[in-house]
Design a protein around this motif. Structure first.
Motif, mmCIF file in Angstrom:
data_model
loop_
_atom_site.group_PDB
_atom_site.id
_atom_site.type_symbol
_atom_site.label_atom_id
_atom_site.label_comp_id
_atom_site.label_asym_id
_atom_site.label_seq_id
_atom_site.Cartn_x
_atom_site.Cartn_y
_atom_site.Cartn_z
ATOM 1 N N THR A 199 7.395 58.124 25.381
ATOM 2 C CA THR A 199 7.261 57.408 26.658
ATOM 3 C C THR A 199 8.505 57.662 27.498
ATOM 4 N N PRO A 200 8.335 57.964 28.809
ATOM 5 C CA PRO A 200 9.521 58.122 29.664
ATOM 6 C C PRO A 200 10.187 56.765 29.906
ATOM 7 N N PHE A 201 11.472 56.785 30.265
ATOM 8 C CA PHE A 201 12.165 55.550 30.635
ATOM 9 C C PHE A 201 11.566 54.994 31.924
ATOM 10 N N CYS A 202 11.449 53.660 31.977
ATOM 11 C CA CYS A 202 10.938 52.981 33.176
ATOM 12 C C CYS A 202 11.894 53.158 34.356
ATOM 13 N N ASP A 203 11.333 53.153 35.545
ATOM 14 C CA ASP A 203 12.161 53.242 36.745
ATOM 15 C C ASP A 203 12.059 51.986 37.603
ATOM 16 N N SER A 204 11.249 51.013 37.148
ATOM 17 C CA SER A 204 10.851 49.950 38.079
ATOM 18 C C SER A 204 11.895 48.854 38.295
ATOM 19 N N ARG A 205 12.813 48.621 37.311
ATOM 20 C CA ARG A 205 13.806 47.547 37.538
ATOM 21 C C ARG A 205 14.964 48.134 38.328
ATOM 22 N N ARG A 206 14.996 47.794 39.610
ATOM 23 C CA ARG A 206 15.911 48.436 40.550
ATOM 24 C C ARG A 206 17.389 48.102 40.286
ATOM 25 N N GLU A 207 17.680 46.840 39.851
ATOM 26 C CA GLU A 207 19.097 46.440 39.712
ATOM 27 C C GLU A 207 19.838 47.231 38.626
ATOM 28 N N MET A 208 19.074 47.991 37.772
ATOM 29 C CA MET A 208 19.727 48.763 36.698
ATOM 30 C C MET A 208 20.001 50.216 37.098
ATOM 31 N N GLU A 209 19.790 50.536 38.371
ATOM 32 C CA GLU A 209 19.881 51.939 38.832
ATOM 33 C C GLU A 209 21.211 52.592 38.433
ATOM 34 N N GLY A 210 22.304 51.847 38.506
ATOM 35 C CA GLY A 210 23.620 52.432 38.206
ATOM 36 C C GLY A 210 23.789 52.826 36.747
ATOM 37 N N TYR A 211 22.915 52.302 35.885
ATOM 38 C CA TYR A 211 23.039 52.602 34.450
ATOM 39 C C TYR A 211 22.127 53.763 34.008
ATOM 40 N N ARG A 212 21.312 54.275 34.947
ATOM 41 C CA ARG A 212 20.374 55.358 34.563
ATOM 42 C C ARG A 212 21.105 56.705 34.578
ATOM 43 N N PHE A 213 21.780 57.000 33.450
ATOM 44 C CA PHE A 213 22.638 58.197 33.354
ATOM 45 C C PHE A 213 21.845 59.496 33.501
ATOM 46 N N TRP A 214 20.535 59.476 33.204
ATOM 47 C CA TRP A 214 19.749 60.707 33.228
ATOM 48 C C TRP A 214 19.385 61.170 34.636
ATOM 49 N N LYS A 215 19.741 60.350 35.629
ATOM 50 C CA LYS A 215 19.370 60.721 36.997
ATOM 51 C C LYS A 215 20.474 61.512 37.700
ATOM 52 N N THR A 216 21.614 61.699 37.010
ATOM 53 C CA THR A 216 22.723 62.440 37.641
ATOM 54 C C THR A 216 23.279 63.449 36.643
ATOM 55 N N GLY A 217 24.149 64.304 37.139
ATOM 56 C CA GLY A 217 24.919 65.211 36.278
ATOM 57 C C GLY A 217 24.057 66.155 35.458
ATOM 58 N N TYR A 218 24.494 66.353 34.208
ATOM 59 C CA TYR A 218 23.844 67.353 33.334
ATOM 60 C C TYR A 218 22.341 67.111 33.202
ATOM 61 N N TRP A 219 21.966 65.840 32.928
ATOM 62 C CA TRP A 219 20.555 65.585 32.642
ATOM 63 C C TRP A 219 19.675 65.872 33.848
ATOM 64 N N ALA A 220 20.170 65.538 35.026
ATOM 65 C CA ALA A 220 19.362 65.766 36.232
ATOM 66 C C ALA A 220 19.077 67.260 36.401
ATOM 67 N N SER A 221 20.117 68.094 36.194
ATOM 68 C CA SER A 221 19.904 69.546 36.383
ATOM 69 C C SER A 221 19.100 70.144 35.227
ATOM 70 N N HIS A 222 19.324 69.630 33.984
ATOM 71 C CA HIS A 222 18.628 70.208 32.822
ATOM 72 C C HIS A 222 17.136 69.881 32.850
ATOM 73 N N LEU A 223 16.792 68.624 33.181
ATOM 74 C CA LEU A 223 15.391 68.209 33.125
ATOM 75 C C LEU A 223 14.589 68.698 34.319
ATOM 76 N N GLY A 224 15.238 68.925 35.457
ATOM 77 C CA GLY A 224 14.505 69.335 36.654
ATOM 78 C C GLY A 224 13.523 68.253 37.056
ATOM 79 N N HIS A 225 12.226 68.631 37.142
ATOM 80 C CA HIS A 225 11.217 67.650 37.556
ATOM 81 C C HIS A 225 10.707 66.814 36.384
ATOM 82 N N ARG A 226 11.146 67.159 35.145
ATOM 83 C CA ARG A 226 10.668 66.398 33.984
ATOM 84 C C ARG A 226 11.394 65.061 33.859
ATOM 85 N N LYS A 227 10.817 64.181 33.033
ATOM 86 C CA LYS A 227 11.408 62.858 32.856
ATOM 87 C C LYS A 227 12.236 62.801 31.579
#
Length: 1465
Positions: free
Chosen positions: A1296-1324
C-alpha cells in the motif's frame, strides 16, 4: 579511617533498606544431555593420533575430573594438558561424543543394555554371542564407517567382519568387551571400531561458553514497553555475583577487597555501600560532542597508566561497561608523546598490513585471527596445531628469534593437482597451432587473450596455450570415444594442440603381424612420415574393432603401393619411439598435464569428462590472463609451452605414491631414538645437504639392492642429497646372512664419501652379489682409493646386534614387516612397497623435487644463518623440514611490528624456558572488538604462555558514543568447582551494577553456525528496565540447532541450480528438515545437531531433474549418491555439492516454474490463508495476539500464521498453542540464520527488518503460494482472503502506498523530496506494514536474490536504508515491480485523514513523529475494538496461567521458579 567507614555505613543504613541486588544474567544450555569428561578427553587425545587414543582407552579411569587430568598427563605435554583443561571448560568435544550417541540411537540399542556390539546389523549385549554372530556376518553387508571412527590398530584386513562396540569407556562392561575384541583384532580376525554410548546419561543439560551477550541501550523516543506486570524472581546475592572480580575494583577511593578482609562482619553493609557509590558514579547523562572527541585516546591513556598485569582487566571493564564509564574517562589527560606514537604506528600499519585507525586485529604466531570468523573453538584448534610445531622446535633446541623465523617460513601446501611435463618424444602431436597453415589467419600476440569476449568464447590466438594429450590403447573400443572427442575439437578449430600417446606392447620380438596395437602404431608413424599427420582424421575410419586382419586390409585398400612387411614387420622403420613411451597408463586424458582418469563408453561418463575438460579449459584461460597482466612474466618472445611446463606443480613423471596428498612423517622431536646410528653418505664433503633419504630394505634380496642402487645413482646426479641405509632383514640376522650389509655399513663408517659410493654401487650389482655366496672374499672386491685396513678392521669386528636394533626400528617406528622396503625423505615415509613395485632413479629425482618444493630449501637458508657444523645443520634441516611439512597448512604468517612501543603498546613477557605463543593484538579500547578481545586475551594468558603486545589503535575526533551497549564474553580457562568440590553448573554472563535508568535489550552474539533461542524468562528481554524490576532478570537460552551450510552448483553451467531443494534426515527419519538453494552463491542452510545426517535431493521435481555428482567437505566418498555429513563439533560445517541435469531432461529449466494442473487442483481443495508476522518484546507480542484475533474475526477461511521464531519470547511460545486450540487456527514458527556472507546488521531492530524482506523465498515451504505480511501492531477490519485473491498484475508483491491526505504532516513526508523524489519519479513510496507476496512469481523471477544483491551493495554505507524493510523494495521498484494496493487496505492516523478511516480495511498504529504518542495509548484511543480484543486475550492467558500453576503444583509441590544455582544443582 574505621570511624569514617562506620559513619558512612550508618548513614547508609538510615537511608537504605538493603534491597535485592538488581542485574541481568544470561546462560546458554546445549540441547543434549551432559557428556562425561572422560569421553571428551578421549576425543581430545584421539586428535593426536589413533594409537594414543587406544593407549588412553586401555588405561582409562573412572570419570573424576582430577583423575582424568592426571591420567591424560601420561600422554600429553604440560602445554597440551592446559589446552585439554580449556577444551573441557569449553565442552569443545561434547558434540563429538553426542554424535556417537546419536549414531548409537539410530541402530537402535537393545533394551536395558549398558553396552552392545553391532556385527553387520545384528546386535548383542553379551561377549558370549560374538563368536556366533561373526560366523554369519559375511552374508550381511558391512556397516558404514565414518572418517572420525576409532578403529583398533590391529591387522586391519579388508575381508574380515567389522564389529562396532557401543560402550562407555571406564565401565566394567566396556572392559570385558574391549578385552575380547582387541585380542581378536590383533589376530586379524575382525576389525574393531569403538563408538561412545552412554546407556544412562545424566539428565542435566550443560551450560556452554564461547559466546557474547550484549545489553544494548534502546531509544525511548517512542514508548514501546508493555505495562503488564510479570512475576519476578528473587535470587540471592551470593549465587549471583562473581565476587572475586568485583572486589578487586576500586570505587571512589575505597578498595572493597581489603575492606571485606578487615571487616568480615560488615559484608552486607559493604556490598550496599559499594552499590551506592557505584550508582552515584554510573552517570548516564549524555555527553557533549566536545567531550566525546578524545574518549578513545583517554581510555588508552587510562589503560597504559595502570600496572601492566591489571591493564587487560581495565580494558575489559572500560569496553564492556562503557556507557556507565564514559563520563569518568572525560577527565583523563592524554600525553602528547602517546598521541604522536599512536599516529606514527598507525601510518606504518596502514602501509604494511592494511590496518586502519579503529580496526581490531589479532595475530597468534603471525597467523591472522579474524574475530568475525573465528570463535574460541576454532582458536583452540589453532593453539593445538601451533603447539605441535612450537614444542617440536623447542625440543630441537630452537628458541627465541630463530623460532619465529622458522615458523614464518612459507611452507607450500600439499597440492594434489600435479601436471605432467608434456615435452616428451613419445607424444605424437596431431596439430601445431603455431606452425600449421590452417591457423595462419589467427593473431600471434599473447596479449590477444586479454581482449574481452562473450562468456564461454575462447580467443583464437596462434600460440600453443592449450594442450590436450590422450593416452590410448588402440585395440580397446573405449579409445574410439576419446578419438571422437579430439576430432570434435580439431574440426571446430578450437585453439587446442592435440597429441596422442599409444599404450602398446614394448617387447622387441612383437611385430605388427602378431599384435594389432603395434601394427596400428607403425602404420600411424608411416602416415605421419610419408603424408601429414593432420590428415589422420580423414585417413583412419572409426569403425570395427581393430585386429591384425583389419589393419592389413586397410593398408592394402588405402596405400596399395606400400609394403606391408616394411611397415608392419620385424624390420619396420616406423617403430623408433615405441620404447620411449611414457609408462603405460591406459585411458587417461592429460589436459595441460592435468590427469583425468577416463571414461569408458557409457555416455554419462563421456559427457562428464568433456564437461570437466571444458570447465578446466575456461578456468585456465583466466590463469593465463593473470600472468599476461602488465606485471606478469609471459612476454611476446616467450616459448609458451616452456613457460607453462616450468610451473611449480609440473613434474617429469607421475608416481601416485610420491604425489599422494596422504603423507606420513616421522616425528623427530619426541622420539628418544638417536638417529645418528644410521650412517649417512654425502657426496658433498663439506657442504650442508637439504634432502636426507634413508633406504630401508633387505639388502640380501634383489629388490632391496635395486632400491639402494637407484638411490646412489640419483645421488651421483644430485649432490645435495644424503643417503642413509637401514637394514630390515627378512629373517633373524646372523653372521652368514648379513655379509653384504655389514660390508656396506663398514664402508659407510670408514671410507671417504666418494669411495663409499663407488664401492657400494659395485657391491650392489648382481654380478658382485652373486660372487660372495660362491666363496669370493670381501677384500677381493675392494677398490682402489679405499682405506683397506680401516675397512677390514671394521668389517671383521662388526656384530649383528646393530642390525637387530635397525630391524626393531623398522618394525616399531616405520611399521614395516620383516623384509619390506621403504624410502624416507626428510622424515616422510614412502612405503612399504609391494614385492614387485619398482622405485627407479627417475622416481628419486621426482621425490627430491617434491621434497624441495615443500619447505626444505627455505629451512636450509634459515639454518645456515645459525652457523652450525654441516653435519648438525643437515640433521636439523631434515628434522625441521619434517616438522613444518607435517604441520597442517594455515594461511600466510604476517610479521607485525611497531615503529615505537613505549607509550602505546602494552607488553606482557612470557615465562622463561617454556614454549610460548607470540600474540599481537591491535585494538581500539572502545570498540566492539575490544569488548570481545579483552576477555579472550585474559583467558589466553591463563591457558598458555604468551608474549603479548597490545597496540592501542585509537580513533580521533569521535562525533558519537563509540559503544552503546554493555557486553560480557562468556569464556573460562578451566572447569570451575563449587565449594563442595562438585563441578559448577557452568559459566554464565553476569551484568552487575548496571544503571537503572536506561531501557536495555538483550542480544546473544554466538558463533556463526549456532541457532539459539530463549527458553525461559518471565521478563521482557527486549525491554529490560531495571527501575521496574525487583531482583535479577534471568534469561535462559538453548542451543537449538547447529547449522549445516553449503553451496551448490550445476556442473554443466557453473551456475547455482536456483530453487533446487535438499532434505536432511537420519536413516530412520530421512525427511526432518528441508531447504531451497539460493541463486546467491548457490547457498543453502539446514538445521541439524550433532550426529550423522543424510543429505538428499527432495523427492519430486528436484530428484526428477537433477542428480548429485560430487561433494566436498562431507563424510562419504565424493561420488557417493547419498551425501553423509557428520556434525561432531561446534565449528561451522560448510559443504560443496555439485549436481547435473539428468540426461533425460535435455534442456535445463528452473525448478521454481509452475507445477502440473493436478497440483493446482489439489491446492484449491485446501484453501488456507497464510499470514506472516514478526514481533520482539512483550508489548509487540501483545499487539500480535490482538492482530491475530482481528484477522480471525473477519474471515471464514482457515488461517495459518507463520511467525519468525528467532525473536519470540519463551512466554509467547508457551501460550501460542493454547490460543491456537481456543480459536482454531494453525501456526508454524519459521527461522533462518542470517548468512555469514550477507552484510551483518548489529542492531536488533534492523535485523528484524531484514528478516521481513530478505528471506521470503527461503523461509516458507514451496507449497505456500501466497503469503500476506501483517505488522504486529495492526488491526484488521476486513477479510484478508480478498487481499490474497487480488490480481497483482504480474508483480511479485503488492504494497500500500503512504497516505497523502493528512495535510499537517506534509513536512514529515521525506519521500517527496531529495533522493526519493528523483528515484521514484511518478511512482509512489510504499509502506511495509502490510504486503502480499506471490511466492511462485517471487521465486520465478529470483526476486529474493535480487533484493539480497541490492541490499549487499547498499548496506555497506551505514547511512543508507534507514528503514531497511521499507526502503529496499522501494529502491528496487524498477527491477522488482510493486503492485500498488488500493489505499483502503492500510489506514494509519499519522498519514491519513479522519474521513478515510470509515472505509479502512486495516488500521496500523504507525509512530507519530510529531506527537510521539506511546503505542498503548494510541491503540486504545484510535481503535475502539482493540480494548475488547485485549481483554479477551488477557482472560485466555489468565486461564492458561492458572492451569499451568495447578499442573506445576501437582508435579512439584513447590514454586514455579527457581534460582539459577538451585535449578542447576
Amino acid at each position: 579511617m574505621r570511624t569514617a567507614i562506620v559513619l558512612l555505613l550508618l548513614l547508609l543504613n538510615i537511608h537504605h533498606v538493603i534491597s535485592a541486588p538488581k542485574g541481568v544474567t544470561a546462560s546458554l544450555k546445549a540441547k543434549w544431555n551432559m557428556t562425561p569428561f572422560l569421553l571428551e578427553t578421549s576425543e581430545f587425545i584421539g586428535e593426536d593420533g589413533n594409537e594414543k587414543f587406544w593407549q588412553f582407552v586401555d588405561t582409562s579411569v573412572r570419570s573424576y575430573y582430577n583423575l582424568i587430568i592426571k591420567k591424560a598427563g601420561q600422554f600429553l605435554t604440560d602445554l597440551q594438558v592446559n589446552l585439554l583443561k580449556f577444551a573441557l571448560a569449553l565442552r569443545s568435544y561434547s558434540p563429538a561424543v553426542h554424535a556417537s550417541q546419536q549414531i548409537a540411537s539410530d541402530e537402535p540399542p537393545p533394551e536395558a543394555c549398558p553396552a552392545f556390539v553391532s556385527i553387520h546389523g545384528q546386535h548383542s549385549c553379551s561377549t558370549k554371542d560374538i563368536k556366533k554372530l561373526l560366523k554369519a556376518a559375511a552374508g550381511r553387508p558391512k556397516p558404514y564407517l565414518y572418517k572420525n571412527d576409532h578403529t583398533y590398530p590391529g591387522i586391519n584386513k579388508t575381508d574380515v567382519p567389522v564389529v562396532i562396540l557401543y560402550a562407555e569407556i571406564g565401565t566394567k562392561k566396556f572392559t570385558s568387551f574391549h578385552k575380547a575384541l582387541s585380542e581378536k583384532a590383533q589376530e586379524g580376525k575382525l576389525m574393531y571400531v569403538l563408538r561412545h554410548f552412554v546407556a544412562d546419561p545424566k539428565h542435566q543439560k550443560m551450560l556452554l561458553s564461547g559466546y557474547g551477550v550484549e545489553l544494548a541501550i534502546k531509544s525511548t523516543e517512542y514508548k514501546a514497553v508493555d505495562d503488564t506486570k510479570v512475576k519476578g524472581q528473587f535470587v540471592t546475592y551470593q549465587t549471583f555475583i562473581n565476587t572475586e572480580d568485583d572486589d578487586n575494583d576500586e570505587v571512589q577511593g575505597f578498595f572493597f577487597g581489603t575492606l571485606k578482609k578487615s571487616h568480615p562482619e560488615l559484608q552486607e553493609q559493604l556490598v550496599e555501600l559499594r552499590k551506592h557509590l557505584l550508582e552515584s558514579t554510573n552517570d548516564m547523562a549524555p555527553l557533549k560532542v566536545w567531550e566525546m572527541q578524545d574518549l578513545s585516546f583517554q581510555a588508552a591513556a587510562r589503560i597504559m597508566s595502570v600496572p601492566k598485569f591489571d591493564a587487560l582487566k581495565l580494558m575489559r571493564d572500560l569496553s564492556q561497561n562503557f556507557p556507565s564509564k564514559a563520563r569518568s574517562l572525560t577527565r583523563v589527560a592524554v600525553k602528547q608523546e602517546m598521541r604522536k606514537e599512536i599516529e606514527e604506528n598507525q601510518k606504518h600499519l596502514s602501509e604494511t598490513i592494511g590496518v586502519h585507525p579503529g580496526d581490531g586485529e589479532l595475530f597468534i604466531n603471525g597467523l591472522h585471527i579474524d574475530l568475525d570468523i573465528h570463535n574460541p573453538f576454532s582458536i583452540l584448534d589453532i593453539l593445538r596445531g601451533e603447539a605441535r610445531v612450537l614444542e617440536g622446535l623447542h625440543n630441537l633446541g630452537i628458541k627465541g628469534e630463530h623460532q619465529g623465523k622458522l615458523l614464518s617460513l612459507p611452507v607450500n601446501a600439499v597440492d594434489d593437482s600435479y601436471a605432467l611435463d608434456i615435452r616428451h618424444p613419445a607424444i605424437m602431436w596431431i596439430n601445431d597451432i603455431e606452425n600449421d597453415a590452417m591457423y595462419r589467419s589467427w593473431p600471434t600476440g599473447v596479449q590477444e587473450l586479454l581482449r574481452a569476449t562473450f562468456p564461454g568464447v575462447i580467443r583464437q590466438v596462434r600460440r600453443n596455450f592449450f594442450n590436450l594429450v590422450l593416452f590410448l590403447d588402440p585395440v580397446q573400443e573405449e579409445s574410439i570415444e576419446l578419438v571422437k572427442l579430439a576430432e570434435l575439437f580439431y574440426k571446430h578449430k578450437i585453439p587446442l594442440r592435440i597429441g596422442f600417446v599409444f599404450v602398446v606392447n614394448t617387447k622387441d620380438e612383437i611385430d605388427g603381424f602378431s599384435d594389432a596395437g603395434v601394427g596400428f602404431y607403425r602404420l600411424l608413424n608411416y602416415i605421419a612420415d610419408e603424408y601429414d599427420l593432420s590428415q589422420l582424421y580423414n585417413r583412419v575410419d572409426v569403425g570395427e574393432t581393430l585386429s591384425v586382419d583389419t589393419l592389413s586390409a586397410y593398408l592394402k585398400r588405402k596405400f596399395p603401393k606400400a609394403s606391408a612387411e616394411r611397415i608392419l614387420g620385424v624390420e619396420s622403420e616406423y617403430d623408433d619411439k615405441r620404447k620411449s613411451n611414457i609408462p603405460p597408463q591406459p585411458y587417461i586424458t592429460l589436459y595441460y598435464g592435468h590427469v583425468y582418469i577416463s571414461l569408458h563408453v557409457d555416455c554419462s561418463n563421456y559427457t562428464r569428462s568433456s564437461t570437466y575438460l571444458w570447465i578446466d579449459f575456461l578456468s585456465d584461460i583466466t590463469l593465463i590472463q593473470c600472468v599476461l597482466c602488465p606485471q606478469g612474466q609471459l612476454t611476446e618472445g616467450s616459448d609458451v609451452v616452456d613457460y607453462l611446463m616450468e610451473q611449480a606443480n609440473v613434474v617429469p613423471r607421475m608416481n601416485p605414491l610420491i604425489l599422494s596428498t596422504e603423507r606420513k612423517y616421522l616425528d623427530f622431536t619426541a622420539r628418544p631414538v638417536d638417529y645418528r646410528v644410521f650412517a649417512l653418505l654425502s657426496i658433498d664433503e663439506d657442504g650442508m645437504t637439504t634432502v636426507t633419504m634413508w633406504i630401508a630394505g633387505d639388502f640380501e634380496k634383489v629388490s632391496g639392492r635395486k632400491l639402494l642402487l637407484s638411490a646412489l645413482k640419483h645421488q651421483k646426479a644430485s649432490p645435495g642429497v644424503r643417503v642413509g641405509v637401514i637394514d630390515n632383514p627378512t629373517g633373524k640376522p646372523s653372521e652368514d646372512n648379513t655379509v653384504l650389509y655389514r660390508a656396506i655399513w663398514a664402508s659407510f663408517l670408514t671410507q671417504k664419501n666418494k669411495a663409499t659410493s663407488e664401492f657400494v654401487q659395485k657391491l650392489l650389482k648382481e654380478e658382485s652379489s652373486q660372487l660372495l655366496p660362491q666363496g669370493t672374499r670381501m677384500k677381493d672386491l675392494l677398490m682402489q682409493g679405499m682405506d683397506v685396513d680401516a675397512f677390514e678392521k671394521k668389517f671383521n669386528t662388526l656384530e649383528v646386534d646393530f642390525i637387530r636394533s635397525q630391524q626393531l626400528f623398522c618394525r616399531d617406528v616405520l611399521k614395516l614387516s620383516p623384509g619390506e622396503r621403504a624410502v624416507i625423505s626428510n622424515g616422510r615415509i614412502l612405503g612399504p612397497f609391494e614385492e614387485k613395485e619398482e622405485f627407479t632413479v627417475e622416481d628419486f629425482h621426482l621425490l627430491e623435487k617434491i621434497t624441495l618444493s615443500g619447505s626444505a630449501e627455505k629451512v636450509k637458508a634459515r639454518v645456515k644463518q645459525m652457523g652450525m657444523k654441516p653435519k648438525h645443520a643437515s640433521d636439523l634441516v631434515m628434522k625441521v623440514d619434517a616438522l613444518l611439512t607435517a604441520a597442517p597448512k594455515g594461511e600466510v604468517r604476517r610479521d607485525v611490528h611497531f615503529i615505537k612501543d613505549n607509550h602505546s603498546v602494552l607488553h606482557l613477557s612470557p615465562r622463561e624456558n617454556e614454549v610460548f605463543y607470540d600474540v599481537v593484538a591491535i585494538v581500539d579500547p572502545l570498540s566492539r572488538e575490544a569488548q570481545k578481545m579483552s576477555s579472550l586475551l585474559i583467558v589466553l594468558g591463563q591457558v598458555v604462555n604468551v608474549r603479548l603486545q597490545v597496540f592501542m589503535n585509537c580513533r580521533a575526533k569521535l562525533s558519537e558514543m563509540p559503544l552503546k551497549s554493555f557486553y560480557r564474553f562468556v569464556l573460562e580457562s578451566d572447569v570451575a568447582f563449587l565449594a563442595n568440590d562438585t563441578v559448577s553448573p557452568g559459566p554464565v554472563a553476569r551484568f552487575m551494577e548496571l544503571p537503572e535508568s536506561p531501557l536495555l535489550t538483550l542480544n546473544m552474539i554466538t558463533p556463526e553456525s549456532w541457532m539459539v533461542q530463549a527458553v525461559r524468562s518471565p521478563h521482557d528481554l527486549d525491554n529490560i528496565h531495571l527501575q521496574e524490576v525487583s531482583g535479577v532478570v534471568t534469561a535462559e537460552y538453548e542451543l537449538e540447532h547447529l547449522l549445516l551450510e553449503g553451496h551448490c552448483f550445476d556442473l554443466s553451467t557453473g551456475q547455482p541450480p536456483r530453487g533446487l531443494q535438499f532434505t536432511l534426515g537420519m536413516s530412520r527419519d530421512p525427511l526432518m528438515y528441508d531447504t531451497i538453494v539460493m541463486a546467491n552463491l548457490g547457498y543453502f542452510q539446514l538445521k541439524a545437531n550433532p550426529g550423522a545426517w543424510i543429505l538428499r535431493l527432495r523427492k519430486g521435481r528436484s530428484e526428477d531433474i537433477y542428480q548429485v555428482l560430487t561433494h566436498d567437505g562431507t563424510d562419504s566418498p565424493a561420488d557417493a549418491g547419498d551425501v553423509i555429513v557428520v556434525l561432531n563439533s561446534f565449528h561451522s560445517k560448510i559443504i560443496k555439492v555439485r549436481v547435473s541435469v539428468l540426461m533425460s531432461y535435455g534442456l535445463i529449466y528452473s525448478i521454481t516454474g509452475g507445477g502440473s494442473k493436478k497440483d493446482d487442483g489439489e491446492k484449491k481443495k485446501e484453501d488456507v490463508l497464510n499470514i506472516f508476522s514478526v514481533a520482539s518484546g512483550h508489548l509487540y507480542e501483545r499487539f500480535l495476539r490482538i492482530m491475530m484475533l482481528s484477522v480471525l474475526r473477519h474471515t471464514k477461511t482457515p488461517v495459518k500464521f507463520w511467525f519468525l521464531k528467532n525473536y519470540l519470547s519463551p512466554s509467547f511460545k508457551e501460550t501460542i498453542s493454547h490460543m491456537a486450540e481456543s480459536y482454531g487456527f494453525q501456526y508454524e514458527l519459521v527461522q533462518y540464520k542470517w548468512p555469514r556472507w550477507l552484510h551483518q546488521q548489529t542492531e536488533k531492530q534492523r535485523i528484524i527488518w531484514g528478516y521481513k524482506i530478505l528471506f521470503l523465498d527461503v523461509l516458507f515451504p514451496l507449497a505456500v503460494d501466497k503469503i500476506i505480511f501483517v505488522d504486529a501492531d495492526q488491526i484488521v477490519r476486513a477479510d484478508l482472503k480478498e487481499l490474497r485473491d487480488l490480481n497483482l498484475e504480474g508483480a511479485p508483491y503488492g504494497y500500500t502506498p503512504f497516505c497523502d491526505s493528512r495535510r499537517e504532516m506534509e513536512g514529515y513526508r521525506f519521500w517527496k523530496t531529495g533522493y526519493w523524489a528523483s528515484h521514484l519519479g511518478h511512482r509512489k513510496y510504499h509502506i511495509s506494514a502490510l504486503y502480499v507476496v506471490d511466492l511462485k512469481k517471487f521465486r520465478k523471477i529470483a526476486a529474493g536474490d535480487r533484493l539480497r544483491g541490492q541490499y549487499q551493495a547498499l548496506s555497506q554505507d551505514p547511512n543508507s536504508l534507514s528503514n531497511l524493510d521499507q526502503d529496499l523494495p522501494n529502491n528496487m521498484i524498477h527491477q522488482v515491480a510493486i503492485k500498488s494496493l488500493p489505499q483502503e487496505w492500510l489506514w494509519c492516523e499519522t498519514w491519513c485523514d479522519d474521513t478515510s478511516k470509515v472505509t479502512a480495511k486495516t488500521i496500523d498504529l504507525c509512530n507519530n513523529p510529531k506527537t510521539k504518542e506511546p503505542k498503548l495509548m494510541a491503540a486504545a484511543r484510535i481503535v475502539p475494538e482493540w480494548v475488547e480484543y485485549d481483554k479477551e486475550i488477557k482472560q485466555l492467558l489468565r486461564q492458561v496461567q492458572e492451569q499451568g500453576d495447578a499442573h506445576h503444583a501437582e508435579e512439584e509441590g513447590g514454586s514455579t521458579f527457581c534460582s539459577q544455582a538451585t535449578c542447576e544443582a
